[in-house]
Design a protein around this motif. Structure first.
Motif, PDB file in Angstrom:
ATOM      1  N   SER A 400       0.835  -1.201   0.000  1.00  0.00           N
ATOM      2  CA  SER A 400       0.000   0.000   0.000  1.00  0.00           C
ATOM      3  C   SER A 400       0.871   1.253   0.000  1.00  0.00           C
ATOM      4  N   ASN A 401       2.047   1.189   0.627  1.00  0.00           N
ATOM      5  CA  ASN A 401       2.968   2.330   0.545  1.00  0.00           C
ATOM      6  C   ASN A 401       3.428   2.540  -0.896  1.00  0.00           C
ATOM      7  N   ALA A 402       3.760   1.420  -1.579  1.00  0.00           N
ATOM      8  CA  ALA A 402       4.251   1.506  -2.958  1.00  0.00           C
ATOM      9  C   ALA A 402       3.194   2.132  -3.860  1.00  0.00           C
ATOM     10  N   ILE A 403       1.908   1.890  -3.521  1.00  0.00           N
ATOM     11  CA  ILE A 403       0.821   2.495  -4.312  1.00  0.00           C
ATOM     12  C   ILE A 403       0.633   3.962  -3.914  1.00  0.00           C
ATOM     13  N   LYS A 404       0.625   4.182  -2.561  1.00  0.00           N
ATOM     14  CA  LYS A 404       0.359   5.541  -2.056  1.00  0.00           C
ATOM     15  C   LYS A 404       1.415   6.545  -2.509  1.00  0.00           C
ATOM     16  N   TYR A 405       2.687   6.149  -2.353  1.00  0.00           N
ATOM     17  CA  TYR A 405       3.769   7.099  -2.632  1.00  0.00           C
ATOM     18  C   TYR A 405       4.234   6.915  -4.079  1.00  0.00           C
ATOM     19  N   ASN A 406       3.278   7.080  -5.007  1.00  0.00           N
ATOM     20  CA  ASN A 406       3.530   6.804  -6.413  1.00  0.00           C
ATOM     21  C   ASN A 406       2.669   7.740  -7.245  1.00  0.00           C
ATOM     22  N   VAL A 428       8.579  -3.724  -5.297  1.00  0.00           N
ATOM     23  CA  VAL A 428       9.349  -2.725  -6.041  1.00  0.00           C
ATOM     24  C   VAL A 428       8.384  -1.729  -6.662  1.00  0.00           C
ATOM     25  N   ASP A 429       8.684  -0.443  -6.493  1.00  0.00           N
ATOM     26  CA  ASP A 429       7.821   0.551  -7.151  1.00  0.00           C
ATOM     27  C   ASP A 429       8.675   1.558  -7.908  1.00  0.00           C
ATOM     28  N   ASP A 430       8.015   2.326  -8.782  1.00  0.00           N
ATOM     29  CA  ASP A 430       8.747   3.377  -9.492  1.00  0.00           C
ATOM     30  C   ASP A 430       8.175   4.737  -9.087  1.00  0.00           C
ATOM     31  N   GLN A 447       7.424   8.082  12.049  1.00  0.00           N
ATOM     32  CA  GLN A 447       8.309   8.776  11.111  1.00  0.00           C
ATOM     33  C   GLN A 447       7.667   8.696   9.738  1.00  0.00           C
ATOM     34  N   ARG A 448       7.375   9.846   9.157  1.00  0.00           N
ATOM     35  CA  ARG A 448       6.688   9.825   7.865  1.00  0.00           C
ATOM     36  C   ARG A 448       7.573  10.351   6.747  1.00  0.00           C
ATOM     37  N   ALA A 449       8.845  10.461   6.997  1.00  0.00           N
ATOM     38  CA  ALA A 449       9.843  10.759   5.968  1.00  0.00           C
ATOM     39  C   ALA A 449       9.451  11.932   5.068  1.00  0.00           C
ATOM     40  N   GLY A 450       8.973  12.995   5.673  1.00  0.00           N
ATOM     41  CA  GLY A 450       8.663  14.192   4.893  1.00  0.00           C
ATOM     42  C   GLY A 450       7.217  14.257   4.426  1.00  0.00           C
ATOM     43  N   GLN A 451       6.439  13.172   4.646  1.00  0.00           N
ATOM     44  CA  GLN A 451       5.052  13.159   4.159  1.00  0.00           C
ATOM     45  C   GLN A 451       4.075  13.729   5.187  1.00  0.00           C
ATOM     46  N   GLU A 452       4.609  14.135   6.367  1.00  0.00           N
ATOM     47  CA  GLU A 452       3.675  14.548   7.412  1.00  0.00           C
ATOM     48  C   GLU A 452       2.835  15.750   7.005  1.00  0.00           C
ATOM     49  N   GLY A 458      -1.581   8.866   6.260  1.00  0.00           N
ATOM     50  CA  GLY A 458      -0.761   7.807   6.845  1.00  0.00           C
ATOM     51  C   GLY A 458      -0.533   8.092   8.308  1.00  0.00           C
ATOM     52  N   THR A 459      -0.046   7.107   9.008  1.00  0.00           N
ATOM     53  CA  THR A 459       0.182   7.262  10.446  1.00  0.00           C
ATOM     54  C   THR A 459       1.664   7.209  10.782  1.00  0.00           C
ATOM     55  N   GLY A 460       2.483   6.686   9.862  1.00  0.00           N
ATOM     56  CA  GLY A 460       3.914   6.536  10.141  1.00  0.00           C
ATOM     57  C   GLY A 460       4.212   5.366  11.060  1.00  0.00           C
ATOM     58  N   ILE A 461       3.255   4.470  11.202  1.00  0.00           N
ATOM     59  CA  ILE A 461       3.471   3.340  12.118  1.00  0.00           C
ATOM     60  C   ILE A 461       3.690   2.029  11.358  1.00  0.00           C
ATOM     61  N   GLY A 462       3.157   1.977  10.133  1.00  0.00           N
ATOM     62  CA  GLY A 462       3.150   0.712   9.382  1.00  0.00           C
ATOM     63  C   GLY A 462       4.518   0.048   9.283  1.00  0.00           C
ATOM     64  N   LEU A 463       5.527   0.824   8.890  1.00  0.00           N
ATOM     65  CA  LEU A 463       6.845   0.212   8.693  1.00  0.00           C
ATOM     66  C   LEU A 463       7.434  -0.278  10.009  1.00  0.00           C
ATOM     67  N   SER A 464       7.184   0.464  11.104  1.00  0.00           N
ATOM     68  CA  SER A 464       7.756   0.008  12.376  1.00  0.00           C
ATOM     69  C   SER A 464       7.075  -1.281  12.825  1.00  0.00           C
TER      70      SER A 464
HETATM   71  P1  ADP Z   1       2.634   5.735   6.630  1.00  0.00           P
HETATM   72  O1  ADP Z   1       2.604   5.246   5.241  1.00  0.00           O
HETATM   73  O2  ADP Z   1       1.389   5.447   7.386  1.00  0.00           O
HETATM   74  O3  ADP Z   1       3.064   7.176   6.735  1.00  0.00           O
HETATM   75  P2  ADP Z   1       4.781   3.837   7.114  1.00  0.00           P
HETATM   76  O4  ADP Z   1       5.453   3.484   8.395  1.00  0.00           O
HETATM   77  O5  ADP Z   1       4.180   2.742   6.344  1.00  0.00           O
HETATM   78  O6  ADP Z   1       3.756   4.949   7.471  1.00  0.00           O
HETATM   79  O7  ADP Z   1       5.852   4.549   6.216  1.00  0.00           O
HETATM   80  C1  ADP Z   1       6.644   5.581   6.757  1.00  0.00           C
HETATM   81  C2  ADP Z   1       7.056   6.590   5.699  1.00  0.00           C
HETATM   82  O8  ADP Z   1       7.965   5.986   4.800  1.00  0.00           O
HETATM   83  C3  ADP Z   1       5.931   7.057   4.832  1.00  0.00           C
HETATM   84  O9  ADP Z   1       5.258   8.157   5.429  1.00  0.00           O
HETATM   85  C4  ADP Z   1       6.649   7.483   3.541  1.00  0.00           C
HETATM   86  O10 ADP Z   1       7.171   8.790   3.677  1.00  0.00           O
HETATM   87  C5  ADP Z   1       7.817   6.524   3.493  1.00  0.00           C
HETATM   88  N1  ADP Z   1       7.600   5.412   2.560  1.00  0.00           N
HETATM   89  C6  ADP Z   1       7.253   4.144   2.882  1.00  0.00           C
HETATM   90  N2  ADP Z   1       7.184   3.370   1.779  1.00  0.00           N
HETATM   91  C7  ADP Z   1       7.495   4.154   0.735  1.00  0.00           C
HETATM   92  C8  ADP Z   1       7.612   3.933  -0.691  1.00  0.00           C
HETATM   93  N3  ADP Z   1       7.376   2.755  -1.245  1.00  0.00           N
HETATM   94  N4  ADP Z   1       7.967   5.002  -1.453  1.00  0.00           N
HETATM   95  C9  ADP Z   1       8.202   6.201  -0.912  1.00  0.00           C
HETATM   96  N5  ADP Z   1       8.110   6.461   0.422  1.00  0.00           N
HETATM   97  C10 ADP Z   1       7.761   5.465   1.224  1.00  0.00           C
END
Ligand code: ADP
Length: 643
Positions: A400-406, A428-430, A447-452, A458-464
């Motif tokens: 879902s991240n690969a779809i969202k951040y695309n 893998v996404d482009d 941590q939302r890596a700049g997407q906050e 998003g919540t920034g919790i999924g990856l953790s």
């Molecule tokens: P969320 O998607 O809810 O913000 P995640 O923990 O899943 O939280 O992801 C943390 C952050 O990592 C995302 O906010 C996004 O900035 C970055 N990220 C994760 N997956 C991708 C991806 N495939 N491409 C680009 N950025 C990503």
């Protein structure tokens, strides 16, 4: 000078003297040197010429010289072969003034002119040094044994004490009179025994146990003293057929271990309290959300009084906001539960291809909405050992991240490849990629890596959560990313070695709507629920299903009686009810012969994994959580009514 009767004999004598390992010095009665051998020259650093005719005192340290002529006179008065200065430390003096330890033996020699005196001198520096080293080593040994805080004792092959240290003396001191060294072990044991607490054992048995242990020691022996201390005795046989014994007071260690155990217990209790708190918090938050999302869905589907476009759009916001809140609750709860060690991972062989196919199917609608092409490129790959649901959760998160951040028109692919003892599953996404300075913390919570600040929810919790879940399955996660080119997120999961039957038996899928499309009021369904808005919601929902006749009961007590009397086709049961709980109710229904066959679907606001497994054990047909997902509930009803 020497008797010259036989020149050959004299020659032999000289040769003998020359080759002697000791320094040989011959003096006359006045103490003047008349002959020295080569060893003397080497030992004292003088040449023969420098010594002949000189007083013998030249070879002894200056501080001793004044008294020496007296010794010489004493000896020459009553000469005989004997060692010189028995018991004294004798020293020689070299030409350069340095001194060295010597041993000297004196002998009179009869010659024509009278008596001469020979001194055989041996340099004992090496021996003295070795002796001194041995003494020092011994002293070290004794002082180290003495500095051992525990009671040390050493016994010879007859089991008599050879050596004890001060701690041992202290231990037995009061109970034994006189010397300890030389005593037999059993004497010492008898002296110590009165200090011991035999507990439930007879004193004689305790004594026998100790002596037996001492005779053939393996492991260690623990004894308690009458003052409440615990002693650990460790004996070992020595190479000399004796025994070495160490008695350690481990009372403090035991107390510390006990403190640690108590602290751990408290921590576990606190963590359990935290989980309980989270479970009830989630219940409290989910119940009102249930009403919000449930009624919003009903408004959305209301065919009798359809909403206007504008209203539907606004309702869409209510629903998406509510769903976001629900996701947040679920994720925070999930993370907290993982951190509290509260989730049970149950691993089994998992067929990667099928599992990924399901993940792709689930994500497909989301991908279509976003205009992304989604595909599994997995063909042949070994099974992995994983918790199927949790592994799917990780891939759902990556996917879902690969779809969202695309961007629209982007691509997302699932791949799998063997990697040592693991299988690497990657997504893998482009898409956007992740800025370099945000990469280090990406697997940390929130941590939302700049997407906050961006528009993507998003919540920034999924990856953790994904990272922790992978670790719980003995796996790991990682990623590579290039800004504007895309990312690859992967999870390495242990490979299943003996690939077992991967085609797990599946439940037959019921054709959608078949049972629910039956004649009006064909099926009675009892709904046990105390919350009026939930009852109202269920009534509304069921009003769209003429095949179902809904009966409701506000308590479990009334519910079970209603079920017994009405013999419905299915029961939908809330768990948290006033009085009897849903769990107790299902137990009753399963126990009664006339109701045991009736399937009961749990519908609960508590979403802890523990509840799910408890529910299965309790006999629920299925365990659904609130807020109600209408499709899920209808599927479950369809299944029970159809069977
Ligand atoms: P969320 O998607 O809810 O913000 P995640 O923990 O899943 O939280 O992801 C943390 C952050 O990592 C995302 O906010 C996004 O900035 C970055 N990220 C994760 N997956 C991708 C991806 N495939 N491409 C680009 N950025 C990503």
């Amino acid at each position: 000078m020497l008797r010259e009767t036989d020149p050959k004999a004299e020659l032999r004598f000289r040769e003998l003297v020359e080759s002697a390992p000791d320094g040989i010095v011959v003096c006359d009665r006045s103490g003047a040197i008349v002959l020295v051998n080569a060893q003397t020259e080497r030992m004292f650093g003088y040449s023969r010429g420098e010594l002949i005719g000189k007083p013998i005192e030249i070879l002894i340290p200056e501080r001793l010289r004044s008294r020496h002529p007296g010794h010489v006179a004493g000896y020459t008065g009553a000469p005989r072969s004997r060692p010189m200065g028995t018991g004294l430390d004798l020293s020689g003096r070299r030409r350069d003034g340095t001194e060295f330890p010597v041993e000297i033996s004196l002998s009179p020699i009869q010659v024509d002119q009278g008596t001469l005196f020979s001194a055989a001198i041996r340099d004992v520096s090496d021996r003295k040094r070795i002796e001194a080293e041995a003494r020092r080593a011994n002293a070290y040994l004794l002082s180290s044994v003495d500095s051992i805080q525990d009671a040390f004792s050493l016994y010879d092959e007859e089991d008599r004490v050879v050596l004890v240290n001060s701690s041992f003396r202290q231990l037995v001191g009061a109970s034994i009179a006189g010397a300890i060294v030389g005593r037999r072990f059993d004497e010492l044991a008898d002296a110590i025994l009165p200090l011991l607490d035999p507990g439930s054992e007879a004193a004689a048995d305790l004594r026998r146990r100790w002596l037996d242990y001492h005779r053939e020691p393996t492991g260690s022996l623990e004894l308690r003293t009458r003052t409440g201390r615990t002693l650990r005795i460790t004996d070992r046989a020595t190479a000399e057929h004796g025994t070495v014994s160490l008695i350690v007071d481990i009372t403090d260690d035991i107390l510390r271990a006990e403190e640690l155990r108590r602290a751990r217990q408290q921590a576990e209790a606190a963590s359990a309290a935290k989980s309980e708190f989270l479970a009830s918090m989630s219940h409290e938050l989910r119940t009102p959300l249930n009403a919000i999302l449930g009624f919003a869905q009903l408004l959305q589907r209301d065919r009798k009084q359809p909403l206007s476009e504008r209203q539907l759009e606004r309702l869409g916001h209510v629903l998406s906001g509510g769903e976001h809140l629900l996701r947040l609750i679920d994720e925070v709860l999930d993370l907290a539960r993982i951190e509290a060690g509260g989730i049970a991972i149950s691993t089994e062989p998992v067929g990667v291809r099928d599992m990924v196919a399901e993940v792709v199917t689930t994500l497909e609608p989301m991908a279509q909405r976003a205009g992304i092409q989604l595909a599994s490129e997995i063909t042949e790959v070994a099974d992995v050992v994983a918790d199927r649901t949790r592994l799917a959760q990780i891939l759902m998160n990556f996917g879902s991240n690969a779809i969202k951040y695309n961007r629209q028109g982007g691509h997302v692919a699932f791949r799998a490849a063997p990697r040592d003892s693991h299988v690497r599953l990657s997504v893998v996404d482009d898409g956007f990629g992740i800025p370099e300075d945000k990469r280090a913390k990406i697997f940390e919570p929130f941590q939302r890596a700049g997407q906050e600040t961006g528009p993507i929810e998003g919540t920034g919790i999924g990856l953790s959560i994904s990272k922790r879940l992978a670790e719980l399955m003995q796996g790991s996660v990682g990623f590579t990313s290039v800004v504007d080119r895309g990312s690859e997120f992967w999870v390495d999961i242990p490979v299943h070695v003996a690939a077992a039957d991967t085609e797990a038996a599946r439940k037959p899928q019921v054709a959608e709507g078949s049972a629910l499309a039956a004649a009006p009021a064909a099926h009675k369904v009892v709904y046990v629920e105390d919350n009026p808005s939930n009852i109202a919601f269920m009534r509304e929902l069921m009003s769209d299903l003429p095949a179902v006749e809904l009966l409701t009961a506000p308590t479990a007590e009334i519910g079970v009686e209603l079920v017994r009397a009405q013999q419905p086709a299915a029961v939908i049961m809330d768990i948290n009810l006033p009085g009897m709980s849903g769990f107790d109710a299902v137990k009753l229904l399963k126990a009664w012969p006339e109701t045991t066959h009736i399937p009961v679907i749990a519908l609960s606001a508590a979403a802890l994994a523990r509840d799910t497994s408890r529910a299965r054990e309790a006999g629920f047909y299925r365990y659904l959580t609130k807020p109600v997902k209408i499709d899920e509930l209808l599927d479950a009803l369809n299944d029970v009514l159809d069977s």
